[in-house]
Write an enzyme that holds these catalytic residues in place. Structure first.
Site, mmCIF file in Angstrom:
data_model
loop_
_atom_site.group_PDB
_atom_site.id
_atom_site.type_symbol
_atom_site.label_atom_id
_atom_site.label_comp_id
_atom_site.label_asym_id
_atom_site.label_seq_id
_atom_site.Cartn_x
_atom_site.Cartn_y
_atom_site.Cartn_z
ATOM 1 N N SER A 152 42.025 13.356 -24.534
ATOM 2 C CA SER A 152 41.324 14.620 -24.810
ATOM 3 C C SER A 152 40.642 14.578 -26.170
ATOM 4 C CB SER A 152 42.295 15.792 -24.757
ATOM 5 O OG SER A 152 42.950 15.842 -23.510
HETATM 6 N N1 SAH Z 1 47.351 14.329 -22.887
HETATM 7 C C1 SAH Z 1 46.323 13.322 -22.833
HETATM 8 C C2 SAH Z 1 45.219 13.690 -21.908
HETATM 9 C C3 SAH Z 1 45.336 12.984 -20.631
HETATM 10 S S1 SAH Z 1 44.125 13.411 -19.420
HETATM 11 C C4 SAH Z 1 45.843 13.039 -24.240
HETATM 12 O O1 SAH Z 1 46.646 13.023 -25.128
HETATM 13 O O2 SAH Z 1 44.686 12.800 -24.464
HETATM 14 C C5 SAH Z 1 45.080 14.327 -18.284
HETATM 15 C C6 SAH Z 1 46.161 13.582 -17.580
HETATM 16 O O3 SAH Z 1 46.735 14.492 -16.646
HETATM 17 C C7 SAH Z 1 45.708 12.381 -16.741
HETATM 18 O O4 SAH Z 1 46.359 11.247 -17.190
HETATM 19 C C8 SAH Z 1 46.129 12.744 -15.321
HETATM 20 O O5 SAH Z 1 46.609 11.649 -14.565
HETATM 21 C C9 SAH Z 1 47.241 13.742 -15.585
HETATM 22 N N2 SAH Z 1 47.588 14.630 -14.490
HETATM 23 C C10 SAH Z 1 46.772 15.272 -13.596
HETATM 24 N N3 SAH Z 1 47.499 15.986 -12.722
HETATM 25 C C11 SAH Z 1 48.811 15.805 -13.059
HETATM 26 C C12 SAH Z 1 50.051 16.257 -12.534
HETATM 27 N N4 SAH Z 1 50.133 17.049 -11.460
HETATM 28 N N5 SAH Z 1 51.191 15.854 -13.135
HETATM 29 C C13 SAH Z 1 51.170 15.042 -14.205
HETATM 30 N N6 SAH Z 1 50.045 14.565 -14.759
HETATM 31 C C14 SAH Z 1 48.871 14.947 -14.187
#
Ligand code: SAH
Length: 289
Positions: A136
């Site tokens: 993010s």
């Molecule tokens: N927190 C991260 C952002 C990751 S992007 C950072 O520090 O930048 C969002 C993430 O959410 C992705 O890896 C995706 O696989 C995950 N995601 C989507 N749906 C999800 C769910 N139901 N349970 C767990 N993770 C999920």
């Protein structure tokens, strides 16, 4: 738009390539941070911010408090300056919470992106982390944590839950503002990636789970704060149920047009909902992959 904004984004390479302003002529005399020393320094940085943020332990007459180890560092690392510029930019974008800004300043974001993208780690953007997912944007990470912390408890957070660990960056930032951080990822290789990114930083208060975050972690609930790093059409009911009373959940909601929502649990059967601002996240998906 201020003129200062023109200096950004400042890629790491632009700093690395500049000769050091130490007056020393010999380029070979410049100290270069190896990945190992960078990681060690980052771990020390995180430990230092945690130590300064931790509430004072209860006084025990027989045991004097252990002194906090000083940070031994011969020269500032190039990434420190670029990260400080990122934090200044996030502050200009409106994030005011000093504890959140300090946490952002302590976490080496460049260690959470692929080496080929390290020079872009501190720009104001989300970046690919593989599997069609992204790390993010720094502003939104800080903003969501700031909103979660603005509780009636003066920002004290015992247990927080993150849905969507991705590469583990936001979990690392959260570890500096909460006593315990739980984070769930549904894509196995990303869960593994987060583990390997976080391991060298030696952060003791993060628990990573592989699973469907839409179900939350009922065995650990209730949580004082929940952050979703992926956008659903609505916030899953299970997560609302896992908030403590007074707890705050921050989540992107929507499909193509998404808004950041704050949901506060104000009673056993009562939640309030506030729409904050537009945002853009990868989709929240059910099940595991
Ligand atoms: N927190 C991260 C952002 C990751 S992007 C950072 O520090 O930048 C969002 C993430 O959410 C992705 O890896 C995706 O696989 C995950 N995601 C989507 N749906 C999800 C769910 N139901 N349970 C767990 N993770 C999920």
């Amino acid at each position: 738009m201020t003129t200062g904004d023109k200096r950004f984004p400042l890629p790491l390479s632009s700093v690395v390539e500049k000769p050091a302003k130490t007056g020393r002529a010999e380029p070979s005399s410049q100290k270069v941070a190896t990945p190992q020393t960078a990681t060690q320094n980052a771990a020390q940085n995180i430990a230092r911010v945690r130590a300064s943020a931790a509430p004072a332990p209860p006084a025990r007459a027989s045991q004097p408090a252990a002194p906090v180890a000083p940070v031994v560092r011969s020269e500032p690392l190039v990434s420190d300056a670029v990260r400080a510029a990122m934090v200044a930019r996030v502050a200009r974008q409106g994030v005011k919470d000093a504890k959140v800004l300090a946490a952002l300043d302590a976490v080496p974001r460049h260690l959470f992106v692929q080496p080929a993208l390290a020079s872009q780690a501190y720009i104001d953007a989300s970046l690919p982390i593989g599997h069609h997912q992204t790390i993010s944007q720094p502003y939104i990470v800080a903003r969501m944590i700031e909103v979660m912390r603005a509780n009636a408890n003066g920002g004290v957070l015992d247990k927080v839950l993150e849905i969507g660990t991705g590469c583990g960056y936001q979990a690392a930032v959260l570890s500096l503002v909460a006593k315990e951080v739980y984070s769930i990822e549904r894509i196995k290789p990303l869960h593994e990636l987060a583990k390997s990114n976080l391991r060298p930083l030696r952060i003791a208060n993060i628990r990573l789970h592989y699973g469907d975050g839409m179900l939350g972690l009922p065995q650990v609930a209730p949580f004082d704060g929940i952050i979703l790093a992926a956008a659903g059409l609505e916030v899953p009911q299970a997560l609302l149920e896992q908030l403590s009373i007074g707890g705050r959940l921050v989540a992107p909601v929507g499909a193509r047009h998404q808004v950041l929502q704050l949901i506060e649990r104000v009673g056993k059967f009562e939640w309030t909902n506030t729409t904050l601002e537009d945002c853009h996240f990868v989709p929240l998906r059910p099940g595991v992959a």
